[in-house]
Scaffold this motif. Sequence first.
Motif: not given
Length: 169
Positions: A115-134
């Motif tokens: 139900g939530q989402a993000i918009v990662i800003g230009k230039g912001v470093w990020h990795s693939p997301a991790y599952s919190a469970e399963g």
Amino acid sequence: MQHKVELEELTPEAFAPYGKVIDLPTGAPSKSGEGWDCWSYIQMLEAEVPIGFGLVVTREREPVVAAMERHVSREELLLTFDREIIQPVACCADIDDPDESPDPLTTKCFRIKPGQAIVIGKGVWHSPAYSAEGVARYMFGIEKKQDKFGDEMIHPWVDFKNKDTVRFG
């Protein structure tokens, strides 16, 4: 060196240095009808060309990040479908520096609930997301164009400065 980062709840204020939050609205809908409510334009994605969408299946794994990517010419939408995910991000020091590396000292890890989402800003470093469970599934959307410093489809991952890592949780 390994840096320890605590998980943070996703709020617009906490995520502001990294981009924008899309969350379930609390105010009145902008439109409604029989059996439906609509909140128009709860967030914006800056786009100049068509947006491509992708799907990622992420599984539980060791909560350690060693490398990240960034897109200096476009934002990226990220939306979880079915489970909570954890998104590591780090600040961009110089969006015009093609040799920049992510800095572990600016890394934060945010919980993103269904139900939530993000918009990662230009230039912001990020990795693939991790599952919190399963096993979790999430979608990303990004302008379908080459980035300023090349095509991230070839090899987008850049190690942290000094080969450091970040452990979260």
